[in-house]
Design a protein around this motif. Structure first.
Motif, short mmCIF file in Angstrom:
data_model
loop_
_atom_site.label_atom_id
_atom_site.label_comp_id
_atom_site.label_asym_id
_atom_site.label_seq_id
_atom_site.Cartn_x
_atom_site.Cartn_y
_atom_site.Cartn_z
N SER A 20 -72.13 4.68 -21.09
CA SER A 20 -73.13 3.63 -20.83
C SER A 20 -73.47 3.59 -19.34
O SER A 20 -74.63 3.45 -18.95
CB SER A 20 -72.59 2.26 -21.23
N ARG A 21 -72.42 3.68 -18.53
CA ARG A 21 -72.61 3.61 -17.07
C ARG A 21 -73.47 4.78 -16.59
O ARG A 21 -74.41 4.61 -15.82
CB ARG A 21 -71.23 3.63 -16.41
N GLN A 22 -73.15 5.97 -17.08
CA GLN A 22 -73.95 7.15 -16.69
C GLN A 22 -75.38 7.03 -17.20
O GLN A 22 -76.33 7.36 -16.48
CB GLN A 22 -73.28 8.42 -17.22
N ALA A 23 -75.54 6.50 -18.42
CA ALA A 23 -76.88 6.33 -18.96
C ALA A 23 -77.68 5.32 -18.15
O ALA A 23 -78.89 5.48 -17.96
CB ALA A 23 -76.80 5.89 -20.43
N ALA A 24 -77.00 4.29 -17.64
CA ALA A 24 -77.69 3.28 -16.83
C ALA A 24 -78.17 3.90 -15.51
O ALA A 24 -79.27 3.63 -15.04
CB ALA A 24 -76.78 2.09 -16.56
N VAL A 25 -77.33 4.75 -14.91
CA VAL A 25 -77.73 5.41 -13.66
C VAL A 25 -78.90 6.37 -13.94
O VAL A 25 -79.85 6.46 -13.15
CB VAL A 25 -76.54 6.16 -13.01
N VAL B 39 -76.10 -1.80 -13.00
CA VAL B 39 -75.51 -0.76 -13.85
C VAL B 39 -74.46 -1.37 -14.77
O VAL B 39 -74.41 -1.08 -15.98
CB VAL B 39 -74.93 0.38 -13.00
N GLU B 40 -73.61 -2.24 -14.20
CA GLU B 40 -72.57 -2.87 -15.03
C GLU B 40 -73.18 -3.79 -16.08
O GLU B 40 -72.64 -3.92 -17.19
CB GLU B 40 -71.59 -3.64 -14.14
N LEU B 41 -74.30 -4.42 -15.77
CA LEU B 41 -75.00 -5.25 -16.76
C LEU B 41 -75.48 -4.37 -17.92
O LEU B 41 -75.40 -4.77 -19.08
CB LEU B 41 -76.19 -5.96 -16.10
N GLY B 42 -75.95 -3.17 -17.58
CA GLY B 42 -76.35 -2.22 -18.62
C GLY B 42 -75.17 -1.87 -19.52
O GLY B 42 -75.31 -1.78 -20.74
N VAL B 43 -74.00 -1.68 -18.91
CA VAL B 43 -72.79 -1.38 -19.68
C VAL B 43 -72.47 -2.56 -20.61
O VAL B 43 -72.17 -2.39 -21.80
CB VAL B 43 -71.60 -1.09 -18.74
N ALA B 44 -72.55 -3.79 -20.08
CA ALA B 44 -72.24 -4.99 -20.89
C ALA B 44 -73.24 -5.16 -22.03
O ALA B 44 -72.86 -5.48 -23.17
CB ALA B 44 -72.22 -6.22 -20.00
N PHE B 45 -74.51 -4.95 -21.76
CA PHE B 45 -75.53 -5.05 -22.82
C PHE B 45 -75.28 -4.03 -23.92
O PHE B 45 -75.43 -4.34 -25.11
CB PHE B 45 -76.94 -4.85 -22.24
N ASP B 46 -74.91 -2.82 -23.52
CA ASP B 46 -74.61 -1.79 -24.52
C ASP B 46 -73.45 -2.24 -25.41
O ASP B 46 -73.45 -2.04 -26.62
CB ASP B 46 -74.23 -0.47 -23.85
#
Lengths: 375, 105
Positions: A20-25, B39-46
């Motif tokens: 997820s982290r890599q996908a966000a970047v 980026v961490e918010l993206g991780v949490a949403f996922d």
């Protein structure tokens, strides 16, 4: 062989959160690259240049003045700061799983490299070898520790960082999983020289071995050799190749000072090496590539398409990487006459070709300069 | 190696200068923190998305119905109170009663 989606034993274990982290970047970089960066030249014309002209009473002329004028634009500064931060986050997002899993990766590399079934090999440099500082001393693309980082005799972190960070970078550029520089070169060679079947291939500046493995898989009867400067990078590349069950012989060498005999190879390639080394080393590398190529053989250097930027302002915009992304030789590469350098390396003008290649998967293209050694 | 140690190791391996683009370096450092949180918010949403899908699969409630679930009454008031507290925590600096002064002198 795909380069970017290929599965092998040297990839680190990743959690769903890592991915997820890599996908966000990737998403952040894709937004910057497709929606924000394309406005930079317009921002220069509308905000940067007028502000610089008010301050200096004339138009910016030199590359340095144009660069300073870009930074007069507040929105350009925002892009620059955000793009730099995103580039740094690539290495955190890709590197955290690498270091968490490093012990297992090192043990896997040892097992693969010492297996009786191994197909290729790894030759380290003789004692006293010092990797060239203009590459080894710089964090190219901001990769922590750079391309020659070697922290122990088991270390593979440099290669793992390169491959995993490279994937996050490439997907953020909009490149597909099938993207392959070697694939683009092979497609070009097959179009220009149908039936080409190289017997001995040399890949200069091979990094984690993505292209070398592609050649080995595509030309299974050829013997593929690959060189780079760093021990841990090559230890990783060799283990990766073994895991993929392809035969590549890796050597720790400076591409500008090869330990191969004259005429050992019928195809010598480099991928994105021209812009990573300074002018003197690049010219020496071209001479060495010519020397180790057999008469009638081909030398192919593929690189980034920055040389095709049509105006000084666009060239300066592209040269952002020089200062902000560890690309010290970007501008030298973009501005030099590489056909003349190939000529000085030994190729007659009629044996040279300079062209733009389409990418295999994704927007944009590559620069290519090719020479056929007379004989 | 633990996650935090891996991140600290990566940060310690970096070399060379770190060029800034903003006129104020401290503002750019805050931007970096904000982008990391993005980026961490993206991780949490996922992760929320994964849990919603799992819940839908296990309960038979459709994903659309799950996501359309809204609260009113006591539950709604409880959620609003939690939201108010979140805003107060995050914007604490704007609520601080003290007068700003230059602490460097």
């Amino acid at each position: 062989m795909k380069v970017r989606s290929v599965q092998h034993e040297m990839l680190p274990e990743t959690t769903v959160d890592d991915r997820s982290r890599q996908a966000a970047v990737v998403s952040l970089r894709r937004l910057l690259n497709t929606q924000v960066r394309p406005r930079n030249v317009e921002l220069y014309e509308r905000e940067g240049r007028p502000a610089w002209e008010r301050r200096h009473g004339r138009a910016p002329e030199t590359a340095e003045e144009i660069r300073a004028a870009f930074f007069e634009s507040r929105r350009y500064r925002f892009w620059s700061a955000t793009h730099r931060a995103a580039q740094e986050m690539i290495w955190i997002a890709a590197g955290e799983p690498v270091f968490r899993d490093l012990e297992r990766l090192e043990a896997t590399a040892e097992r693969l490299a010492s297996s009786p079934e191994r197909r290729g090999g790894l030759e380290l440099a003789p004692a006293g070898y010092v990797p060239p500082g203009e590459v080894a001393d710089v964090d190219i693309h901001l990769q922590p520790g750079g391309y020659a980082m070697t922290r122990s005799a088991r270390d593979v972190a440099c290669g793992a960082l390169y491959e995993n960070g490279g994937n996050v970078f490439a997907f953020g550029q909009g490149l597909g999983k099938a993207d392959s520089k070697a694939g683009a070169v092979i497609r070009h060679l097959e179009g220009a020289r149908p039936g080409l079947k190289p017997r001995r291939i040399l890949d200069l500046g091979c990094s984690a071995g993505g292209a070398a493995c592609h050649y080995a898989a595509y030309y299974p009867d050829a013997e593929v050799h690959a060189v780079d400067i760093g021990e841990a990078m090559l230890r990783y590349a060799h283990a990766r190749a073994e895991s993929l069950d392809v035969r590549v012989f890796f050597h720790q060498m400076n591409a500008a000072d090869l330990r191969f005999r004259d005429g050992e190879f019928d195809l010598v390639v480099s991928h994105n090496l021209l812009h990573e080394i300074g002018r003197d080393n690049r010219r020496a590398m071209m001479r060495e590539a010519f020397r180790v190529c057999e008469p009638g053989g081909l030398v192919v250097h593929q690189d980034v398409p920055t040389r095709f930027e049509p105006t000084p302002v666009r060239q300066v915009e592209r040269a952002w990487d020089t200062r902000f992304n560890g690309e010290a030789h970007w501008s030298t590469y973009s501005g030099d006459d590489l056909l003349a350098d190939m000529g000085a390396a030994g190729f007659p003008p009629e044996a040279l070709e300079e062209t733009r290649l389409d990418k295999v998967a994704g927007p944009g293209g590559w620069y290519l300069v090719l020479g056929r050694k007379p004989g | 190696m633990k996650a935090a140690e891996a991140i600290v190791t990566l940060a310690s391996l970096t070399r060379g200068p770190r060029p800034f683009s903003f006129e104020n370096r401290e503002a750019e450092e805050v931007l970096n923190v904000a982008l990391a949180l993005l980026v961490e918010l993206g991780v949490a949403f996922d992760r929320i998305d994964r849990l919603e899908r799992l819940l839908a699969e296990r309960t038979g409630i459709s994903l659309d119905d799950l996501r359309a679930t809204d609260y009113d009454g006591a539950a709604g008031a409880e959620r609003q109170a939690a939201r108010d507290a979140l805003m107060a925590r995050v914007l604490r600096i704007a609520l601080d009663a003290r007068v700003p002064s230059d602490g460097r002198g």
